[in-house]
Design a protein around this motif. Structure first.
Motif, PDB file in Angstrom:
ATOM      1  N   LEU A  71      95.273  -0.863  -5.624  1.00 27.04           N
ATOM      2  CA  LEU A  71      95.073   0.475  -5.074  1.00 27.04           C
ATOM      3  C   LEU A  71      93.644   0.958  -5.335  1.00 27.04           C
ATOM      4  CD1 LEU A  71      96.126   2.977  -3.667  1.00 27.04           C
ATOM      5  CD2 LEU A  71      97.030   3.764  -5.868  1.00 27.04           C
ATOM      6  N   ILE A  72      93.123   0.688  -6.505  1.00 25.30           N
ATOM      7  CA  ILE A  72      91.742   1.082  -6.793  1.00 25.30           C
ATOM      8  C   ILE A  72      90.772   0.347  -5.875  1.00 25.30           C
ATOM      9  CG2 ILE A  72      89.910   1.032  -8.548  1.00 25.30           C
ATOM     10  CD1 ILE A  72      92.122   1.446 -10.654  1.00 25.30           C
ATOM     11  N   GLN A  73      91.011  -0.944  -5.666  1.00 21.89           N
ATOM     12  CA  GLN A  73      90.140  -1.701  -4.761  1.00 21.89           C
ATOM     13  C   GLN A  73      90.180  -1.140  -3.355  1.00 21.89           C
ATOM     14  OE1 GLN A  73      91.854  -5.608  -5.628  1.00 21.89           O
ATOM     15  NE2 GLN A  73      89.926  -6.241  -6.566  1.00 21.89           N
ATOM     16  N   ARG A  74      91.382  -0.792  -2.884  1.00 23.06           N
ATOM     17  CA  ARG A  74      91.504  -0.222  -1.541  1.00 23.06           C
ATOM     18  C   ARG A  74      90.796   1.118  -1.463  1.00 23.06           C
ATOM     19  NH1 ARG A  74      96.765   2.854   0.848  1.00 23.06           N
ATOM     20  NH2 ARG A  74      95.903   3.421   2.866  1.00 23.06           N
ATOM     21  N   THR A  75      90.981   1.954  -2.487  1.00 26.09           N
ATOM     22  CA  THR A  75      90.348   3.266  -2.499  1.00 26.09           C
ATOM     23  C   THR A  75      88.824   3.147  -2.473  1.00 26.09           C
ATOM     24  OG1 THR A  75      92.230   4.161  -3.740  1.00 26.09           O
ATOM     25  CG2 THR A  75      90.192   5.440  -3.761  1.00 26.09           C
ATOM     26  N   LYS A  76      88.294   2.219  -3.244  1.00 28.87           N
ATOM     27  CA  LYS A  76      86.840   2.027  -3.273  1.00 28.87           C
ATOM     28  C   LYS A  76      86.315   1.643  -1.886  1.00 28.87           C
ATOM     29  CE  LYS A  76      85.119  -0.075  -6.965  1.00 28.87           C
ATOM     30  NZ  LYS A  76      84.946  -1.021  -8.096  1.00 28.87           N
ATOM     31  N   THR A  77      87.052   0.765  -1.216  1.00 30.46           N
ATOM     32  CA  THR A  77      86.618   0.323   0.109  1.00 30.46           C
ATOM     33  C   THR A  77      86.632   1.471   1.114  1.00 30.46           C
ATOM     34  OG1 THR A  77      87.400  -1.931  -0.288  1.00 30.46           O
ATOM     35  CG2 THR A  77      87.115  -1.258   2.002  1.00 30.46           C
ATOM     36  N   GLU A  78      87.727   2.251   1.116  1.00 32.36           N
ATOM     37  CA  GLU A  78      87.876   3.293   2.126  1.00 32.36           C
ATOM     38  C   GLU A  78      86.952   4.487   1.865  1.00 32.36           C
ATOM     39  OE1 GLU A  78      91.629   4.274   3.637  1.00 32.36           O
ATOM     40  OE2 GLU A  78      92.527   2.298   3.270  1.00 32.36           O
ATOM     41  N   LEU A  79      86.757   4.842   0.597  1.00 34.35           N
ATOM     42  CA  LEU A  79      85.890   5.983   0.319  1.00 34.35           C
ATOM     43  C   LEU A  79      84.416   5.619   0.456  1.00 34.35           C
ATOM     44  CD1 LEU A  79      87.667   7.832  -2.632  1.00 34.35           C
ATOM     45  CD2 LEU A  79      87.921   8.141  -0.163  1.00 34.35           C
ATOM     46  N   ALA A  80      84.075   4.344   0.298  1.00 28.76           N
ATOM     47  CA  ALA A  80      82.693   3.923   0.542  1.00 28.76           C
ATOM     48  C   ALA A  80      82.311   4.174   2.001  1.00 28.76           C
ATOM     49  CB  ALA A  80      82.509   2.453   0.191  1.00 28.76           C
ATOM     50  N   ASN A  81      83.301   4.075   2.890  1.00 29.95           N
ATOM     51  CA  ASN A  81      83.025   4.281   4.314  1.00 29.95           C
ATOM     52  C   ASN A  81      82.734   5.739   4.670  1.00 29.95           C
ATOM     53  OD1 ASN A  81      83.412   1.551   4.888  1.00 29.95           O
ATOM     54  ND2 ASN A  81      85.617   1.812   5.225  1.00 29.95           N
ATOM     55  N   VAL A  82      83.083   6.672   3.742  1.00 33.69           N
ATOM     56  CA  VAL A  82      82.808   8.084   4.020  1.00 33.69           C
ATOM     57  C   VAL A  82      81.723   8.621   3.090  1.00 33.69           C
ATOM     58  CG1 VAL A  82      85.090   8.538   4.966  1.00 33.69           C
ATOM     59  CG2 VAL A  82      84.693   8.833   2.510  1.00 33.69           C
ATOM     60  N   GLY A  83      81.056   7.728   2.359  1.00 38.16           N
ATOM     61  CA  GLY A  83      79.877   8.146   1.625  1.00 38.16           C
ATOM     62  C   GLY A  83      79.963   8.217   0.123  1.00 38.16           C
ATOM     63  N   TYR A  84      81.160   7.933  -0.474  1.00 39.66           N
ATOM     64  CA  TYR A  84      81.243   7.979  -1.934  1.00 39.66           C
ATOM     65  C   TYR A  84      80.973   6.605  -2.515  1.00 39.66           C
ATOM     66  CZ  TYR A  84      82.856   8.515  -6.716  1.00 39.66           C
ATOM     67  OH  TYR A  84      82.932   8.514  -8.091  1.00 39.66           O
ATOM     68  N   THR A  85      79.956   6.497  -3.340  1.00 36.44           N
ATOM     69  CA  THR A  85      79.606   5.228  -3.974  1.00 36.44           C
ATOM     70  C   THR A  85      79.534   5.360  -5.487  1.00 36.44           C
ATOM     71  OG1 THR A  85      77.240   5.726  -3.703  1.00 36.44           O
ATOM     72  CG2 THR A  85      78.307   4.431  -1.949  1.00 36.44           C
ATOM     73  N   GLY A  86      80.125   6.427  -6.019  1.00 34.46           N
ATOM     74  CA  GLY A  86      80.085   6.669  -7.460  1.00 34.46           C
ATOM     75  C   GLY A  86      81.123   5.877  -8.225  1.00 34.46           C
ATOM     76  N   PRO A  87      81.267   6.148  -9.530  1.00 28.75           N
ATOM     77  CA  PRO A  87      82.162   5.365 -10.389  1.00 28.75           C
ATOM     78  C   PRO A  87      83.640   5.696 -10.175  1.00 28.75           C
ATOM     79  CG  PRO A  87      81.116   7.114 -11.649  1.00 28.75           C
ATOM     80  CD  PRO A  87      80.474   7.126 -10.296  1.00 28.75           C
ATOM     81  N   TYR A  88      84.479   4.703 -10.554  1.00 27.95           N
ATOM     82  CA  TYR A  88      85.940   4.816 -10.469  1.00 27.95           C
ATOM     83  C   TYR A  88      86.547   4.490 -11.826  1.00 27.95           C
ATOM     84  CZ  TYR A  88      85.755   4.822  -5.342  1.00 27.95           C
ATOM     85  OH  TYR A  88      85.511   5.143  -4.037  1.00 27.95           O
ATOM     86  N   THR A  89      87.747   5.043 -12.045  1.00 28.93           N
ATOM     87  CA  THR A  89      88.527   4.666 -13.215  1.00 28.93           C
ATOM     88  C   THR A  89      89.981   5.014 -12.956  1.00 28.93           C
ATOM     89  OG1 THR A  89      88.604   4.746 -15.636  1.00 28.93           O
ATOM     90  CG2 THR A  89      88.391   6.851 -14.499  1.00 28.93           C
ATOM     91  N   THR A  90      90.840   4.681 -13.914  1.00 30.85           N
ATOM     92  CA  THR A  90      92.190   5.218 -14.020  1.00 30.85           C
ATOM     93  C   THR A  90      92.330   5.664 -15.456  1.00 30.85           C
ATOM     94  OG1 THR A  90      94.552   4.801 -13.620  1.00 30.85           O
ATOM     95  CG2 THR A  90      93.299   3.044 -14.696  1.00 30.85           C
ATOM     96  N   THR A  91      93.268   6.543 -15.740  1.00 31.64           N
ATOM     97  CA  THR A  91      93.428   7.008 -17.113  1.00 31.64           C
ATOM     98  C   THR A  91      94.866   6.882 -17.550  1.00 31.64           C
ATOM     99  OG1 THR A  91      92.954   8.828 -18.658  1.00 31.64           O
ATOM    100  CG2 THR A  91      93.779   9.437 -16.462  1.00 31.64           C
ATOM    101  N   ASP A  92      95.054   6.522 -18.833  1.00 31.09           N
ATOM    102  CA  ASP A  92      96.399   6.308 -19.363  1.00 31.09           C
ATOM    103  C   ASP A  92      96.368   6.526 -20.868  1.00 31.09           C
ATOM    104  OD1 ASP A  92      99.195   5.434 -19.342  1.00 31.09           O
ATOM    105  OD2 ASP A  92      98.634   4.444 -17.462  1.00 31.09           O
ATOM    106  N   VAL A  93      97.543   6.544 -21.486  1.00 31.59           N
ATOM    107  CA  VAL A  93      97.591   6.630 -22.940  1.00 31.59           C
ATOM    108  C   VAL A  93      97.129   5.300 -23.529  1.00 31.59           C
ATOM    109  CG1 VAL A  93      99.401   8.374 -22.935  1.00 31.59           C
ATOM    110  CG2 VAL A  93     100.030   5.954 -22.973  1.00 31.59           C
ATOM    111  N   VAL A  94      96.700   5.322 -24.772  1.00 27.38           N
ATOM    112  CA  VAL A  94      96.125   4.127 -25.392  1.00 27.38           C
ATOM    113  C   VAL A  94      97.121   2.978 -25.413  1.00 27.38           C
ATOM    114  CG1 VAL A  94      95.222   3.187 -27.560  1.00 27.38           C
ATOM    115  CG2 VAL A  94      94.425   5.399 -26.739  1.00 27.38           C
ATOM    116  N   SER A  95      98.400   3.272 -25.675  1.00 28.07           N
ATOM    117  CA  SER A  95      99.391   2.193 -25.756  1.00 28.07           C
ATOM    118  C   SER A  95      99.513   1.443 -24.436  1.00 28.07           C
ATOM    119  CB  SER A  95     100.757   2.755 -26.169  1.00 28.07           C
ATOM    120  OG  SER A  95     101.233   3.692 -25.214  1.00 28.07           O
ATOM    121  N   ALA A  96      99.327   2.128 -23.303  1.00 30.68           N
ATOM    122  CA  ALA A  96      99.404   1.444 -22.010  1.00 30.68           C
ATOM    123  C   ALA A  96      98.241   0.468 -21.845  1.00 30.68           C
ATOM    124  CB  ALA A  96      99.413   2.459 -20.872  1.00 30.68           C
TER     125      ALA A  96
END
Length: 517
Positions: free
Chosen positions: A371-396
């Motif tokens: 999903l992150i890879q897909r999001t990066k591809t699609e948002l690059a087409n509308v001009g966003y080239t900044g950083p990506y992440t996901t967030t979770d608790v440390v145990s995950a």
């Protein structure tokens, strides 16, 4: 056996759909011991999971997930009900209510989807900063006459040196992608729990649906804790972040960012004028950035416009609030469409795909990576080239193989709430949060950020971690001093529209008053 999880039940009771933007936390009992004292936990209840497991003697066990009936034993507890749908069709499952009159610790089933291969699941993970002995309850399985029983046992585990240890995990081997069931030590607080009536259409054979319970009324919390919801770790000194990758232009100052959701007290959407007033207040408190979780309630146009007016930056996100984060998920797709149709990318410093999606079991690591890879591809087409992440608790981050996930994110992020650690006083909250940040930075070897941290003003005590107005101010200032330049405070105002949760605290994280607004 094919399994699916219906999470709509909880949302129906809460009445907030996908708006539950924070937060659910691991509830584990673990206590560090430096003497012969025990933690007072023995075998409490056993739960029969079924008879169609296959156990292979030796260090590796292989099993096929079975139906998970309501736990049997001395106390009825609100663990998810497994409903079997043998053929395609429409099924209606009646509402069920369970009343729990005393705090109860049980060995409850937890489901997780894994790809084919060998996987180490469950157990209790702890981080120690010195050689020590840990005494804790663990969930494990026993086999007798072909029946697998999950039990809670007290285990003494020697940690010979500083590091991260997983105590008593279960190793499983599956030939195909499978939803497996793992026993987990779970504490059930007093209260009334309801699984509402559910009607669902099934298109496959031999489908098992898990209908969860939601707390709909609990007595007032007591002053003393009955269990620690996370591993009681002593606050850790932060370590230097990885040096081999340059950090994006994020963070700064002791008051970097605040979380914000544009909902009124009753859960309805705020107007653009109301949002503007909130954002003005946050800017006046000295913050430079807002974190929003999703795109509902016209978040992008309204919050974006206010941020532009008051000179704030934005952290945007895609929120995953139910099982299933495949690229075709309609809720995810609608948020992605909203992001693509927005024209405010010059305001954005970071895009966050998923909030505790791994911990909640809503995504597998591979699904989230895709999903992150897909999001990066699609948002690059509308001009966003900044950083990506996901967030979770440390145990995950610790309990999953996240090497592939680390490769598609630019920074690593976690949600760290010292209140849920029974060994942390409000004054030490900053040291605890900094220690959590240090752990995740080492996991991905990338610069790290805390995307949720705070302290509630109401709820029950966990050990020395007690809520309160003064306690919140002490904890917030401690976090601000230690990691304010890399932390997003949770949250701007209280959220009365949420369920109070087992902790009695979920509505009471608003911290604007600490910052004078």
């Amino acid at each position: 056996m094919k399994a699916s999880i219906v999470a709509a039940a909880a949302a129906m009771v809460a009445g907030v759909s996908a708006r539950a933007h924070g937060h659910r936390h691991a509830h584990r009992m673990l206590e560090r011991r430096d003497s012969d004292e025990t933690c007072g936990c023995t075998t409490i209840y056993s739960t029969i999971y079924g008879t169609d497991f296959t156990i292979i003697p030796g260090p590796t066990s292989s099993f096929t997930p079975a139906e998970v009936p309501t736990p049997t034993g001395a106390v009825e507890v609100p663990t998810p009900i497994a409903q079997t749908c043998p053929t395609p069709g429409t099924y209606t499952f009646p509402a069920t209510t369970v009343v729990v009159t005393e705090t109860t610790t049980v060995c409850a089933p937890s489901t997780t989807e894994v790809p084919s291969g060998t996987h180490t699941l469950g157990g209790v993970t702890t981080v120690v900063t010195t050689a020590t002995t840990v005494v804790c309850p663990v969930a494990t399985t026993e086999t007798q006459d072909g029946t697998v029983t999950s039990v809670i046992k007290t285990t003494t585990f020697v940690c010979p040196e500083p590091g991260t240890y997983t105590i008593a995990p279960i190793t499983t081997v599956v030939p195909t992608p499978t939803t497996v069931v793992v026993p987990v030590v779970t504490t059930i607080c007093p209260g009334t729990y309801t699984a509402p009536e559910i009607t669902t259409t099934i298109t496959a054979t031999n489908t098992v649906i898990y209908c969860p319970f939601t707390s709909v009324g609990a007595p007032e919390p007591t002053a003393e804790p009955t269990s620690a919801p996370q591993e009681p770790q002593e606050p850790q000194e932060p370590q230097e972040p990885p040096k081999n990758e340059p950090a994006p232009n994020l963070g700064g100052g002791k008051r970097w960012a605040m979380t914000y959701t544009p909902f009124r007290e009753d859960g309805t959407c705020k107007t653009a004028a109301e949002v503007d007033s909130d954002v003005a207040a946050i800017a006046s408190a000295g913050f430079s950035t807002l974190r929003v979780y999703s795109t509902d309630c016209d978040t992008l146009p309204n919050v974006g416009a206010a941020c532009r007016t008051y000179g704030l930056r934005l952290i945007v996100g895609i929120f995953i609030g139910a099982p299933g984060c495949e690229n075709g998920n309609p809720t995810v797709a609608s948020q992605l469409d909203a992001l693509k149709n927005w024209d405010g990318w010059d305001l954005v410093d970071l895009c966050v795909v998923g909030n505790e999606a791994l911990f909640n079991g809503f995504c597998s690591v591979q699904q989230l990576t895709d999903l992150i890879q897909r999001t990066k591809t699609e948002l690059a087409n509308v001009g966003y080239t900044g950083p990506y992440t996901t967030t979770d608790v440390v145990s995950a981050w610790e309990n999953n193989d996240v090497s592939g996930l680390c490769s598609v994110i630019d920074v690593v992020a976690c949600n760290a709430h010292a209140y849920f650690n029974s060994a942390t006083r409000p004054a030490d909250a900053g040291k605890f949060v900094a220690g959590q940040l240090s752990i995740v930075e080492r996991i991905c070897n990338k610069p790290g950020y805390i995307l949720e941290t705070g302290w509630p003003t109401a709820g029950k005590c966990y050990g020395v971690a007690c809520p309160g107005v003064n306690e919140q101010a002490e904890a917030i200032h401690s976090i601000e001093d230690e990691v304010g330049s890399k932390a997003v405070f949770f949250s701007f105002r209280d959220d009365p529209w949420k369920q109070p949760g087992d902790c009695g605290c979920e509505r009471s994280w608003g911290c604007a008053q600490v910052f004078g607004v």
